[in-house]
Design a protein around this motif. Structure first.
Motif, PDB file in Angstrom:
ATOM      1  N   GLY A 484       0.858  -1.198   0.031  1.00 26.38           N
ATOM      2  CA  GLY A 484       0.030  -0.200   0.033  1.00 26.38           C
ATOM      3  C   GLY A 484       0.874   1.157  -0.171  1.00 26.38           C
ATOM      4  N   ASP A 485       0.362   2.346   0.169  1.00 30.76           N
ATOM      5  CA  ASP A 485       0.700   3.901   0.093  1.00 30.76           C
ATOM      6  C   ASP A 485       1.156   3.876   1.542  1.00 30.76           C
ATOM      7  OD1 ASP A 485       1.547   6.307  -0.030  1.00 30.76           O
ATOM      8  OD2 ASP A 485      -0.558   7.061  -0.736  1.00 30.76           O
ATOM      9  N   GLU A 486       2.348   4.301   1.656  1.00 26.97           N
ATOM     10  CA  GLU A 486       3.030   4.480   3.167  1.00 26.97           C
ATOM     11  C   GLU A 486       2.493   5.795   3.605  1.00 26.97           C
ATOM     12  OE1 GLU A 486       7.225   6.752   3.029  1.00 26.97           O
ATOM     13  OE2 GLU A 486       7.014   4.507   2.963  1.00 26.97           O
ATOM     14  N   ASN A 487       1.970   6.660   2.689  1.00 32.83           N
ATOM     15  CA  ASN A 487       1.262   7.900   3.439  1.00 32.83           C
ATOM     16  C   ASN A 487       0.071   7.706   3.626  1.00 32.83           C
ATOM     17  OD1 ASN A 487       3.706   9.849   3.040  1.00 32.83           O
ATOM     18  ND2 ASN A 487       3.658   9.263   0.857  1.00 32.83           N
ATOM     19  N   SER A 488      -0.718   6.522   3.424  1.00 38.61           N
ATOM     20  CA  SER A 488      -2.293   6.234   3.605  1.00 38.61           C
ATOM     21  C   SER A 488      -2.334   5.664   4.856  1.00 38.61           C
ATOM     22  CB  SER A 488      -2.655   5.227   2.420  1.00 38.61           C
ATOM     23  OG  SER A 488      -3.925   4.939   3.004  1.00 38.61           O
ATOM     24  N   GLN A 491      -4.057   2.151   5.053  1.00 43.56           N
ATOM     25  CA  GLN A 491      -3.260   1.155   4.536  1.00 43.56           C
ATOM     26  C   GLN A 491      -2.085   0.662   5.366  1.00 43.56           C
ATOM     27  OE1 GLN A 491      -2.305   1.654   0.352  1.00 43.56           O
ATOM     28  NE2 GLN A 491      -4.349   2.896   0.219  1.00 43.56           N
ATOM     29  N   MET A 492      -1.629   1.744   5.844  1.00 45.23           N
ATOM     30  CA  MET A 492      -0.436   1.417   6.832  1.00 45.23           C
ATOM     31  C   MET A 492      -0.887   0.931   8.160  1.00 45.23           C
ATOM     32  SD  MET A 492       2.447   2.077   5.444  1.00 45.23           S
ATOM     33  CE  MET A 492       1.144   1.313   3.992  1.00 45.23           C
ATOM     34  N   ALA A 493      -2.014   1.232   8.699  1.00 45.59           N
ATOM     35  CA  ALA A 493      -2.755   0.475   9.845  1.00 45.59           C
ATOM     36  C   ALA A 493      -2.778  -0.969   9.319  1.00 45.59           C
ATOM     37  CB  ALA A 493      -4.033   1.132  10.067  1.00 45.59           C
ATOM     38  N   GLY A 532       6.333   8.748   5.586  1.00 46.31           N
ATOM     39  CA  GLY A 532       5.103   8.371   5.553  1.00 46.31           C
ATOM     40  C   GLY A 532       4.194   8.762   6.647  1.00 46.31           C
ATOM     41  N   SER A 533       3.007   7.822   6.885  1.00 46.14           N
ATOM     42  CA  SER A 533       1.829   8.269   7.550  1.00 46.14           C
ATOM     43  C   SER A 533       2.549   8.152   9.104  1.00 46.14           C
ATOM     44  CB  SER A 533       0.896   7.137   7.409  1.00 46.14           C
ATOM     45  OG  SER A 533      -0.003   7.045   8.444  1.00 46.14           O
ATOM     46  N   GLY A 534       1.849   9.006   9.966  1.00 37.65           N
ATOM     47  CA  GLY A 534       2.062   8.971  11.247  1.00 37.65           C
ATOM     48  C   GLY A 534       1.931   7.554  12.086  1.00 37.65           C
ATOM     49  N   VAL A 535       1.215   6.670  11.404  1.00 34.26           N
ATOM     50  CA  VAL A 535       0.975   5.360  12.057  1.00 34.26           C
ATOM     51  C   VAL A 535       2.297   4.831  12.321  1.00 34.26           C
ATOM     52  CG1 VAL A 535      -0.070   3.222  11.218  1.00 34.26           C
ATOM     53  CG2 VAL A 535      -1.225   5.039  10.796  1.00 34.26           C
TER      54      VAL A 535
END
Length: 757
Positions: A484-488, A491-493, A532-535
């Motif tokens: 997935g997109d690492e900024n999503s 998707q990262m969750a 990427g995402s803060g996740v």
């Protein structure tokens, strides 16, 4: 014979007890066609203890001759699919999404399993205490039909060559309301309303309303119900499973034979939706032990009519309105029943008996079974840090500044070729000066060129590691398995949830690394540096962040000086220890020039040359080092003080002497305008401190050491050339932490408990 082994593996999913006679024979013919033996068929057939007869398979086998339309292995494949087997490609497909009506169930065999059919207890059925055929029929009609809807039913039957009674087309020209009225007026003579039926055959009725012009699928006006029937197990178990499955049953009828007929609400809008819902319903039933006859799928299907007798047994209503109220409620329940989520707990149940916390893996940083992320730029040596951590866990020693618990660790190598990875481990062991006492505690899984997305890798990893008792699993690097997109965030969750599965299933800590976002990192918090995402930063229980320090030229000169001194000190200690002890002072030990002068006098030329060559390499190593600051965000432990370290290939070494303490991270040094502002503030602060010190001197001296009055202070300052008004003096008294003591002649004294800077 790989294909043979594959077909026998497929038959593991097919229980012969659930097959009718023809299907059982088809399996035998398919096995013979594909080159199997009668023994293979016989061994599989033994699983049906109720119908198995020794020698029967071998007798049948000889009768199977070739034909123009042979039964092939595809028949066994389809039977396996019908009983829950899913081809591997279906598991590995990339387009995972929430199940909709357009989809068939294609999950793992454990999905949608509500009950264990091997342990469920049967539930008995009971004939009505008072036999009232009219009541049976009117109850059935009222439960399933609107008064104006046409009902299809059959009372006439005929026998085939095998003596089996089969229904005729029957009638469909009367409405439910009309039939109920006639039945209530017939005086108990049901035959006068529907026609006499043969007691040997019983009678049938269709459960969906018709248009009155025929009894085929195209004549169905409402796709409201489906038939669930299984005649391959005890009626009592059928009853129990249907109830346990919470099927939304409108009416359940005993057939007078080997099965129950459950009329289940599917409430489809059209035929296409009906087919999909029935497929879904039957698949769930099969996975829970009810092997449904495929012919029951038709919406115009006949079912057994209650209120009649068949071969001396009554066909009667067992129950009405069972399970969930409607299809939507049942579908939502069956989707959620396997969510594997724990039930809520009351804090009062554990207040005085708290569960034991997981033991630490990295003391003060991470517990066993928890997750840790190491974030940093590409040149930080993150992979080497993870190898160092693997060794620290295997040997039970310190990693950077923290002691590690000793145990087995799995290092998942996704980036390096096998030889390079193995050499790295040996190089790090050597550079650390660590004897390989416990290298058996380290397993390496080399997956370069063979890695798969994380949601596919996780179950494979869990399967291989299940019995190895690892206390840590280290995955390096995660970009190789990122999905997935690492900024999503969502998707990262989903991606990071795979680490939870590994940690939960294995009870091991999961440790992985990720890269920083682009740009200078010095001005950011540690949680905001990972790309990427803060996740990424908020998901792990411990975040260890590496940020590079800007090494100044003066610091490099100091480090070079230390390196030169260390080499000369070692050579003199080895070749002339007496001179070292008697002639070299403590100050000399810190000066490269002085140590070089001492070396000329203390050691031979050949040794000086060797030392010079070693110094050359040491200076090169100093210039090749990078400096790093380790910061962290922890969930289970208090925040630790930043750890400064050098990275000298291939290992990191903590700065124990404080050389890096005052070095700023890259990008954190202030721009010129900010530096000028800082200098002005610093100067103003110095001026404020000077005035405070001057005022304290005045209080201490203006009245010969005794507490002064306001007048004494004013006169004191006037002698220094400063004219201070009484109001200003009173402001200073308050500003610099003093007060006027009115109980002691209005003298100026220090405020209690206050020390002004």
């Amino acid at each position: 014979m790989e294909y043979k082994a594959n077909l026998m593996a497929l038959l593991e999913h097919v229980d012969p007890a659930f097959l009718n006679y023809q299907e059982w024979v088809n399996v035998g013919m398919a096995l013979k066609y594909e080159g199997y033996t009668a023994s293979d068929w016989d061994e599989w057939s033994r699983r049906d203890g109720g119908r198995y007869h020794p020698g029967e398979c071998f007798k049948k086998w000889t009768t199977f001759e070739g034909s123009g339309n042979p039964v092939t292995g595809a028949t066994i494949t389809q039977l396996a699919k019908d009983n829950g087997w899913v081809p591997r490609s279906a598991y590995d497909r990339e387009d995972h999404h929430e199940l909709g009506w357009e989809d068939e169930i294609a999950g793992s065999p454990g999905d949608y399993v509500v009950i264990d059919r091997n342990w469920i207890e049967g539930k008995e059925i009971h004939e009505p205490a008072i036999w009232n055929p009219v009541q049976q029929l009117t109850t059935y009609l009222s439960a399933l039909f609107e008064p104006a809807e046409n009902v299809g039913y059959v009372t006439e039957a005929w026998q085939d060559d095998e003596g089996k009674w089969l229904p005729t087309k029957g009638a469909s020209d009367r409405t439910a309301g009309e039939l109920i009225q006639l039945l209530n007026q017939c005086g108990g003579d049901v035959g006068s309303v529907l026609g006499d039926y043969k007691p040997e055959a019983g009678a049938w009725i269709r459960f969906n309303p018709l248009d009155g012009r025929g009894v085929k699928n195209e004549n169905v006006t409402e796709f409201r119900y489906a038939l669930v029937e299984s005649d391959t197990m005890d009626v009592e178990k059928q009853n129990a499973i249907m109830r346990e499955l919470e099927l939304p049953i409108a009416v359940m009828v005993y057939s007078g034979g080997k099965s129950l007929h459950a009329i289940v609400r599917v409430e489809a809008a059209n035929y296409d939706e009906y087919r999909k819902r029935v497929d879904y319903l039957y698949e769930v039933c099969k996975r829970n032990g009810l092997n449904i006859d495929k012919q029951n799928r038709n919406p115009s299907r006949l079912s057994r009519m209650p209120g009649v007798e068949r071969k001396g047994k009554k066909q009667f209503i067992v129950d009405t309105n069972l399970g969930k109220a409607n299809w939507a409620e049942w579908h939502e329940w069956i989707e959620g029943v396997n969510d594997d989520l724990p039930d809520p707990e009351s804090l009062t149940d554990f207040w005085d008996n708290m569960p034991v916390l997981a033991p630490p893996l990295i003391h003060g940083v991470l517990r066993q079974g928890h997750k840790m992320l190491i974030a940093g730029p590409s040149k930080a040596g993150k992979s080497f840090a993870l190898i160092e951590l693997s060794i620290a866990i295997a040997e039970g020693i310190k990693w950077l500044s923290w002691v590690c618990s000793k145990g087995k660790v799995l290092y998942v190598n996704l980036e390096l070729d096998r030889a390079s990875c193995l050499h790295r481990f040996k190089d790090v062991y050597t550079a650390l000066g660590m004897p390989p006492r416990n290298i058996s505690n380290i397993d390496i899984w080399n997956l370069r060129g063979k890695s798969v997305p994380m949601d596919k890798l996780a179950p494979k990893l869990i399967r291989r590691a299940a019995k190895k008792n690892y206390i840590a699993v280290i995955i390096d690097p995660i970009y190789k398995v990122l999905t997935g997109d690492e900024n999503s965030a969502d998707q990262m969750a989903h991606f990071t949830n795979q680490f939870d599965k590994i940690a939960t299933e294995l009870g091991a800590s999961v440790i992985y690394c990720h890269h920083h976002s682009k740009g200078a990192q010095g001005g950011k918090k540690s949680m905001d540096r990972a790309s990427g995402s803060g996740v990424f930063a908020r998901d792990p229980d411990a975040l260890i962040d590496l940020v590079e320090l800007e090494i100044t030229e003066s610091l490099l000169k100091q480090e070079e000086n230390k390196a030169i001194c260390a080499v000369y000190h070692r050579y003199m200690a080895q070749h002339n220890p007496q001179y070292l002890e008697q002639s070299v002072s403590q100050d000399d030990l810190l000066s490269a020039k002085q140590m070089e002068d001492h070396a000329r006098r203390a050691i031979y030329n050949t040794e000086q040359a060797a030392a010079a060559e070693e110094i050359k390499q040491a200076l090169k190593a100093v210039r090749g080092r990078s400096a790093w600051r380790v910061e962290g965000t922890l969930r289970e432990y208090a925040k630790f003080e930043p750890v400064n370290m050098w990275f000298a290939y291939p290992v990191h070494r903590v700065d124990e002497v404080g050389s890096l303490k005052d070095i700023e991270p890259e990008g954190e040094a202030s721009p010129p305008w900010k530096k000028a502002t800082g200098k002005r503030k610093e100067k103003a602060g110095q001026q404020r401190r000077s005035k405070a010190e001057e005022f304290e001197d005045a209080v201490a001296n203006c009245n010969m050491g005794e507490p002064p009055t306001v007048k004494d202070l004013t006169e004191w300052f006037s002698t220094t050339g400063k004219t201070v008004a009484e109001r200003t003096m009173r402001d200073w008294i308050a500003k610099f932490g003093y007060m006027i003591d009115k109980n002691n002649g209005n003298t100026v004294v220090k405020k209690s408990g206050e020390d002004h800077e």
